[in-house]
Every structure is written in C-alpha cells, then in structure tokens.
Write a protein that holds these residues in place. Sequence first.
Motif, PDB file in Angstrom:
ATOM      1  N   LEU A  10       5.730   8.862   1.751  1.00  0.00           N
ATOM      2  CA  LEU A  10       4.691   7.838   1.811  1.00  0.00           C
ATOM      3  C   LEU A  10       3.635   8.287   2.820  1.00  0.00           C
ATOM      4  CD1 LEU A  10       3.918   4.899   0.871  1.00  0.00           C
ATOM      5  CD2 LEU A  10       4.891   4.140   3.046  1.00  0.00           C
ATOM      6  N   MET A  11       2.362   8.190   2.431  1.00  0.00           N
ATOM      7  CA  MET A  11       1.274   8.482   3.358  1.00  0.00           C
ATOM      8  C   MET A  11       0.517   7.188   3.625  1.00  0.00           C
ATOM      9  SD  MET A  11      -1.779  11.339   3.213  1.00  0.00           S
ATOM     10  CE  MET A  11      -0.646  12.717   3.468  1.00  0.00           C
ATOM     11  N   LEU A  12       0.498   6.785   4.894  1.00  0.00           N
ATOM     12  CA  LEU A  12      -0.177   5.553   5.296  1.00  0.00           C
ATOM     13  C   LEU A  12      -1.631   5.882   5.619  1.00  0.00           C
ATOM     14  CD1 LEU A  12       0.224   2.538   5.796  1.00  0.00           C
ATOM     15  CD2 LEU A  12       0.956   3.096   8.129  1.00  0.00           C
ATOM     16  N   CYS A  13      -2.553   5.252   4.891  1.00  0.00           N
ATOM     17  CA  CYS A  13      -3.965   5.625   4.940  1.00  0.00           C
ATOM     18  C   CYS A  13      -4.844   4.469   5.411  1.00  0.00           C
ATOM     19  CB  CYS A  13      -4.432   6.072   3.548  1.00  0.00           C
ATOM     20  SG  CYS A  13      -3.444   7.398   2.821  1.00  0.00           S
ATOM     21  N   GLY A  14      -6.093   4.782   5.706  1.00  0.00           N
ATOM     22  CA  GLY A  14      -7.067   3.770   6.086  1.00  0.00           C
ATOM     23  C   GLY A  14      -8.425   4.396   6.286  1.00  0.00           C
ATOM     24  N   SER A  40      -2.693   1.859   1.510  1.00  0.00           N
ATOM     25  CA  SER A  40      -3.418   1.283   2.632  1.00  0.00           C
ATOM     26  C   SER A  40      -3.321  -0.234   2.549  1.00  0.00           C
ATOM     27  CB  SER A  40      -4.891   1.711   2.590  1.00  0.00           C
ATOM     28  OG  SER A  40      -5.590   1.240   3.730  1.00  0.00           O
ATOM     29  N   PRO A  41      -3.112  -0.921   3.684  1.00  0.00           N
ATOM     30  CA  PRO A  41      -2.952  -2.382   3.641  1.00  0.00           C
ATOM     31  C   PRO A  41      -4.196  -3.069   3.068  1.00  0.00           C
ATOM     32  CG  PRO A  41      -3.287  -1.600   5.896  1.00  0.00           C
ATOM     33  CD  PRO A  41      -3.026  -0.399   5.057  1.00  0.00           C
ATOM     34  N   GLY A  42      -3.936  -4.053   2.198  1.00  0.00           N
ATOM     35  CA  GLY A  42      -5.020  -4.806   1.581  1.00  0.00           C
ATOM     36  C   GLY A  42      -5.700  -4.093   0.436  1.00  0.00           C
ATOM     37  N   ARG A  43      -5.177  -2.931   0.051  1.00  0.00           N
ATOM     38  CA  ARG A  43      -5.786  -2.173  -1.037  1.00  0.00           C
ATOM     39  C   ARG A  43      -4.738  -1.802  -2.072  1.00  0.00           C
ATOM     40  NH1 ARG A  43     -10.625   1.384   1.727  1.00  0.00           N
ATOM     41  NH2 ARG A  43     -11.544  -0.389   2.830  1.00  0.00           N
ATOM     42  N   LYS A  44      -5.236  -1.458  -3.259  1.00  0.00           N
ATOM     43  CA  LYS A  44      -4.330  -1.171  -4.376  1.00  0.00           C
ATOM     44  C   LYS A  44      -4.674   0.182  -4.996  1.00  0.00           C
ATOM     45  CE  LYS A  44      -7.215  -3.841  -7.652  1.00  0.00           C
ATOM     46  NZ  LYS A  44      -8.330  -4.011  -6.693  1.00  0.00           N
ATOM     47  N   THR A  45      -3.868   0.586  -5.958  1.00  0.00           N
ATOM     48  CA  THR A  45      -4.077   1.836  -6.670  1.00  0.00           C
ATOM     49  C   THR A  45      -5.506   1.911  -7.216  1.00  0.00           C
ATOM     50  OG1 THR A  45      -1.749   1.915  -7.325  1.00  0.00           O
ATOM     51  CG2 THR A  45      -3.286   3.252  -8.598  1.00  0.00           C
TER      52      THR A  45
END
Length: 398
Positions: A10-14, A40-45
């Motif tokens: 898993l890669m946590l992005c922002g 990324s939190p609050g975002r989708k594919t």
Amino acid sequence: MGSMAQKSVLMLCGEFMEAYETIVPLYFLQAFSVRVHCVSPGRKTGDKCVMAAHDLLGLEIYSELVVDHLTLNANFDEVIPEQYDAIIIPGGRFSELLSTDEKCVSMVARFAELEKIILTSCHSQLLLAAAGLFARGIKCTAFESMKPFIELSGGAWWQQPGIQTVFDITDCVMDGKFISTLGWPTLGNTLKVLLESLGSKITCSKENQSSLLFVIGDCVEDYSINVPFKAFQALGCKVDAVSPNKKKGDKCATIVHDLEEGRQLPTEKTSHNFYVTVAWEDVSVDDYDCIVVPGGRSPELLVMNDKAVGLVKKFVEEGKFVAAIGMGNWLLAATGALKKKRCASGYGTKVAVKVAGGQIVESEQCVTDDKLVTAATTSDLPAFVHALSTALGLSVVF
C-alpha cells in the motif's frame, strides 16, 4: 522472473508528495509483479494527487517544484491492512496534513500492530510520531529537520556518518519492521532492503556483476533516468551516468512532462538535478554490459555530439546490450542501432525509427530484439526494467 505468491504493498499518497520518492518505488515494485495500491484519504480510484520535486537549488534549504500528477488506483476507505505486506509513505508536505488525519494515523498504527513493513522517507516519519510508534525506542533516520521530533517522541536518531558529497548518501535504517530513509538519494539501497524484507531472492545467471552506463545531458527526463538507475542499483548492479560535456559530480537538469487537461501535448516542467557519476574520459566500453539512453530532450543534444554517437556505436559494434526509453530512440537511430530491429516507439520518434530502418511494434510498449531493449514512454518503465533485467540475466523471485 516473477513471483510465486504475489506481494501487495500500500502506498499512502497526498498532495505535494515527493515525486521521485513516489514514482521510483512504485515502478520498481510493479516491474517485479508486486501489486501496489496508491490511495489518499477522501479520494477514490481515478482521482489525482499533484507531486513535487524537492532539491537543493542554491538556497539555504531545498526548493519545491510542482512537477506532475499521480493517478490513484484504489480507494482509501476500502483498505484492509491485513491484505498487504507493507506500507510505503513517501516524503513531502502531504505527510504534515495526513499526520492530523485520524484515519491515516490509525491505519499506520494498524500496520505496526500487524507487524507489517513500514517504509517512511524524508518527512513522512511524522506519521510514526503521530501514531505513538517512537515510544518503542525505534531507531530511525529522516531529513535532519525531523531529528528533534523523533527524539521528543522517544525514537533513537541515526544519521549516516562521513557524508561529504551526494554520492555518499546511500544508507537507510531498518529496525524490526520499520525502514526509514533520509530521502531520494538513498533509494537504490532502500529498495534493495525493501525487496529483501518482502522475502525476495535476487539471482544472476552471469558470474560477474552486471554493469550499466547511462548516457545523458541536460533536460533528460527525470523518471527515465532515475527509475532504471536506482532499480539496477537495488538489483546489485554497477551503475554509472556519463555526459560528454560534464565532469563527475556535475549536475544535469532533468524535466518531467505533465499532460494537463485540455492539451494535446504535455507541459514540460523542471524537476530534480541528476549528478554525473563518472567523467567521460574515464569511461571504457569494456567495463559495461549495457548502455542506456533515457528520454527527454537530452537525446537531441547528444545526437549532435560526435562523442556520444561514437560511444553508442562502440557498444553496438562490440555486441553489448543497447537500450532506450522514449526520445532515447533519437540517438539510437543516428548510430544505426535500430536498423532491421523491432522496437517500441512513442509518437516523437516514429519517423526517426522508420528512416533509420527500424520496425515499430505498435502493439507493444516495451520490445526486446536480441540485444536491443526499447520502451515507448516513461509510463512503460516497469516493463522496461523487467525486460532489461531479464536480458541481463537478473531474476527476482518471492
């Protein structure tokens, strides 16, 4: 080359995550069939996160340059930590925002609870502090501005000794399941440690260490030099970069092409500097198995340089491996390396390939023909790294 049981990361992005620290591990792992979900939190594919390049550009501290975007390929709210072997958190300012997001902090804590691998870089160690993980006394490194916060959180600070030049910045730290690094200069060794932590075995069918020479100039495409350069370092190869008009330690400016909405062609943006590792006069064809010509605009410069054209010709004449990415075909076309060869090509080199006697394979984005390996664009770098490592007899098995 492959994986008996596919690994998952898993890669946590922002927003404003460090581009190099994102793209290099992403493409490297994908090259060896590791599934990587970028969320990324609050975002989708399908949503995008802007990326930035952090580099020293003459000021007292690093500068931030907006480069391009990463398209997310998974939904944050659907993440189940138990389904992954590791989590990677690149550096960048986004980690400041995510360190105050309860869901993100809880997710990192859960990976630690499950004893999964956690890789942090540059500033993203801030999430370890937010999750209270330094209370365990974890030994850790990071960008030096993070030192007081790591120590205040109970962590043990480590800094690589003896650093005199950028070439000396190589080491990361592994303490249990925690891997930490100062930032992108260490990625060759960091990726090697990550592969080993995931249970991989790297083998080579050759008796001697494989060696690659990258020929570059100013305005080389950032990812097409940095991804394979660091990838083959991680695989244990000897890797050098040379430029006909520069000395060892000199900088080559790099560029990134970002396709913005509504445009026919991508916008060119300034990115990281890349440091030449060997002087031109010290290069011997006998010392290398392969020459690689990355993309960008530097091939246009190199094709006008008799020394660069002559060097590629020597590799061809001596039966060495020759490889190119994107506009790198421009230089290969001028050397005769493409004559009667099947190759991949982006739109920018199709005419050059045809007039040089090459055969474009439209259905493939990376093509191997005997000792020639070509990739059409930078997005084909995972396939390129896989194909070239296979050609050189390298194998990665999990």
